[in-house]
Design a protein around this motif. Structure first.
Motif, PDB file in Angstrom:
ATOM      1  N   GLY A 134     -25.542 -44.651 -48.996  1.00  0.00           N
ATOM      2  CA  GLY A 134     -25.752 -43.201 -48.875  1.00  0.00           C
ATOM      3  C   GLY A 134     -25.023 -42.393 -49.930  1.00  0.00           C
ATOM      4  N   CYS A 168     -33.683 -50.520 -50.052  1.00  0.00           N
ATOM      5  CA  CYS A 168     -32.933 -49.530 -49.274  1.00  0.00           C
ATOM      6  C   CYS A 168     -31.511 -50.044 -49.054  1.00  0.00           C
ATOM      7  N   ASP A 169     -30.507 -49.191 -49.279  1.00  0.00           N
ATOM      8  CA  ASP A 169     -29.110 -49.548 -48.985  1.00  0.00           C
ATOM      9  C   ASP A 169     -28.525 -48.496 -48.066  1.00  0.00           C
ATOM     10  N   ASN A 170     -27.448 -48.878 -47.359  1.00  0.00           N
ATOM     11  CA  ASN A 170     -26.836 -47.943 -46.398  1.00  0.00           C
ATOM     12  C   ASN A 170     -25.535 -47.362 -46.934  1.00  0.00           C
ATOM     13  N   GLU A 214     -33.193 -44.868 -50.423  1.00  0.00           N
ATOM     14  CA  GLU A 214     -34.358 -45.759 -50.445  1.00  0.00           C
ATOM     15  C   GLU A 214     -35.241 -45.418 -51.650  1.00  0.00           C
ATOM     16  N   SER A 269     -25.765 -41.826 -45.422  1.00  0.00           N
ATOM     17  CA  SER A 269     -26.495 -42.683 -44.487  1.00  0.00           C
ATOM     18  C   SER A 269     -27.298 -43.761 -45.214  1.00  0.00           C
ATOM     19  N   PHE A 270     -28.232 -43.380 -46.067  1.00  0.00           N
ATOM     20  CA  PHE A 270     -29.046 -44.387 -46.758  1.00  0.00           C
ATOM     21  C   PHE A 270     -29.631 -43.793 -48.045  1.00  0.00           C
TER      22      PHE A 270
END
Length: 660
Positions: free
Chosen positions: A589, A585-587, A642, A639-640
């Motif tokens: 987005g 998961c990265d932020n 995943e 935002s993210f």
């Protein structure tokens, strides 16, 4: 004797002289053949002997001439009165206008033929479409009296001739060059010899029999005679085993039929009828009827043994060639097998029924089957191969990834066509691990190596910092710096080594963590993460490609958005309940609804850099599908993003199917 009696005797002699022997002075009457109505045409056939025209013991005319004229008359409803005579008889008959037709003349007839004297001769071709027009023009050019003198000659049949040799040996025309050759006086064969360039010395005899006697008396090298007349004469004089005709016959003489008195309409009618008889096979039937009984005797014992020897030699040649060909084919097959076995790609061929006809060594190793599978159903030996789908559809399939007998392979399947029919299929197999090895270069492992190089460079910088503190004699500060760096590095590495037992996964995580630290991105590993080393139950390269690509995509997404203090990547891996669960998961987005629908399409990318891309997620999806796993993405734009991957883990190594 009184003057009256002398005058009467002279008249009788003169009448007898000018009357042809085929007329009343011949005690044999003519033979009437053909139709029943209309005018009777008198035909004089030149005496050619058996089987052409002869009289049987009852004095009746028989032979090829008679049968042809009889068939011709019935076909055209013409009545023919057939008589037989020599050239002298023909001259007298023509002079006294006793005959309408002369059969057995040489064709084409010379315009100055001594047979017809001063009469003009016109040779006509029955196949010429302009024949009618030419004859009509001729009739307009000349008066009735002039036209009555015309002779129209047309082809009748081909009469074979040959050379007769003493004994069993024969030769050809070249063997007669410069030799003494015996023939019958004024015969077509003598005329044929004059027309050749053999430069022979011709010895003339009165009859065929006397010519053969001369040959037996060694007066000449050969006797040049009509083929069938010579064969019959040799039987008659009992010399059938003493002379041998050259076979096949050395030459043919065209015999014609000549229409007298300028009867152009009759000539056209006969020409058309003769052509039709040749086309329909009637002429051949008549010919074979009279000549077949003389054919076997022509084949002498010497020729038989020569033919047998030639046949034996031919048979031996065929057998030798067959042996050579078999050896050549066997060698080519062995070479082909070696080439196929040397090929790294697996190659498998099936016939129209889906049975294996060929499988090379690479395919055997890749699929875990042996050469004994040749001749067996491909679907039974390799479940999921789907060869019959290609056979029935007739369309090729390329780059299809499958799990066959526990091996992850890329398949190309193409039908073999013969005309418009599918007669088989060729299937090539390539180990996906090799393709994955190349994908590693593109999608992460190369980055991992680069990351280790960067860490090494960073470590050298830290050593230089420590060296500087020591040189400044700030020993306590140096000790504190070393302790802090050692504790943080060792703690992170120790944690990964303790929780991630798979060395390949642990290595890629350390590399990506170092890369994130270098770029200023916070890398967070879930403390509950755990992964065992499954050995051969799941391919390490597959896991490395999946983890490396997902982390690299997250790093690049953050870099494109711009690294900030809050930039973060969360990673977790769980190994339980027979499954491996991977989450990245990265932020950043960066994912949107539009790009999400094309995530796993080959070649699709959102990168702005001009470089080869668009294959990372496609490769991941291909590998996950082949391992019968799942992958999905959740996101909120801005935002993210995943990604979650679920892979089943086999509890035991896939069994290789045994083939009985």
């Amino acid at each position: 004797m009184t003057f009256g009696r002398k005058a009467l005797l002279a008249a009788v002699l003169i009448f007898a002289w000018f009357t042809p022997s085929s007329g009343w002075c011949d005690f044999h009457s003519p033979k009437i053949v053909g139709g029943e109505r209309g005018r009777t045409y008198h035909v004089l056939c030149l005496d050619s002997g058996t089987p052409y025209i002869f009289r049987n013991k009852d004095g009746e005319l028989k032979g090829i001439y008679v049968d042809i004229l009889s068939s011709l008359g019935k076909k055209e409803d013409l009545k023919f009165s057939i008589s037989m005579g020599d050239r002298n008889d023909a001259r007298r008959s023509i002079h006294l206008s006793k005959s309408d037709i002369v059969a057995g003349t040489i064709f084409p007839t010379p315009t100055d033929s001594d047979l017809f004297g001063y009469l003009p001769v016109r040779n006509i071709d029955p196949e010429d479409p302009s024949l009618l027009d030419e004859l009509e023009l001729l009739s307009h050019r000349f008066s009735g009296k002039e036209l009555l003198s015309y002779v129209f000659s047309m082809p009748f049949f081909q009469e074979p001739g040959t050379a007769f040799f003493k004994g069993a040996e024969t030769g050809d025309l070249n063997t007669l060059r410069g030799e003494n050759v015996i023939t019958v006086r004024d015969s077509p064969e003598e005329r044929y010899l004059h027309s050749t360039a053999l430069n022979v010395r011709i010895l003339r005899e009165q009859t065929v029999e006397s010519a053969l006697f001369a040959l037996l008396g060694n007066r000449g090298e050969a006797a040049f005679l009509g083929a069938y007349q010579g064969i019959i004469a040799s039987r008659t004089i009992g010399a059938e085993k003493s002379v041998t005709p050259a076979r096949p016959f050395l030459f043919t003489i065209s015999k014609g039929i000549s229409v007298l008195k300028g009867q152009s309409a009759l000539a056209v009618q006969l020409a058309g009828a003769l052509s039709e008889m040749k086309r329909s096979g009637e002429m051949s039937r008549i010919w074979n009827k009279w000549t077949k009984e003389y054919e076997p005797s022509v084949f002498s014992p010497g020729q038989f043994w020569r033919a047998a020897g030639a046949a034996a030699l031919l048979l031996l040649s065929i057998l030798a060639w067959n042996i050579i060909l078999k050896r050549k084919v066997r060698r080519m097959v062995k070479e082909r097998e070696k080439i196929l076995d040397f090929t790294r790609e697996g190659i498998l061929a099936v016939d129209r029924d889906g049975k294996i006809t060929m499988i090379n060594m690479s395919a055997q190793k890749l699929l875990g089957i042996g050469p004994e599978t040749v001749g067996m159903e491909a679907e039974l030996c390799v479940p999921g191969l789907s060869a019959k789908m290609v056979l029935s559809g007739g369309r090729p399939v390329y780059n299809h990834q499958q799990n066959l007998n526990g091996a992850l392979v890329s398949c190309n399947k193409a039908p073999v066509l013969q005309g418009n029919k599918t007669v088989g299929a060729i299937i090539t197999l390539r180990d996906m691990s090799e393709l994955q090895a190349m994908a590693e270069e593109i999608t992460g492992v190369k980055t991992y190596v680069e990351s280790l190089r960067v860490q090494g460079h960073e470590f050298m910088n830290k050593l230089q910092a420590i060296l500087g503190l020591i040189q400044l004699q700030k020993y306590n500060r140096a000790i504190e710096f070393i302790s802090s760096e050692t504790d943080s590095t060792l703690s992170a590495q120790a944690f990964m080594a303790e929780r991630i037992k798979n060395a390949a996964i642990c290595g890629i995580l350390m590399g990506k963590a170092g890369r994130c630290r270098e770029l200023g991105i916070r890398f967070v590993l879930d403390p509950e993460s755990f992964c065992r080393d499954h050995g051969e139950r799941i391919n390490d390269r597959s896991l490395v490609i999946i983890v490396g690509n997902l982390l690299q995509n997250a790093i690049e997404a953050i870099c494109e958005q711009g690294v900030t203090e809050s930039s973060r990547i969360d990673f977790s891996i769980f190994d339980e309940s027979g499954k491996i669960l991977i989450n990245v998961c990265d932020n950043a987005g960066t994912l949107t609804d539009e790009t999400a629908s094309n995530l796993f399409r080959k070649g699709f990318t959102t990168r702005k850099k001009a470089e080869l891309s668009g294959f990372g997620l496609y490769n991941i999806k291909t590998i996950v599908d082949a391992l019968e796993g799942t992958i999905w993405a959740e996101f909120e734009t801005g935002s993210f993003t995943e990604f979650t991957v679920s892979l089943p883990v086999c509890t035991k190594k896939p069994a290789v199917m045994e083939v009985f």
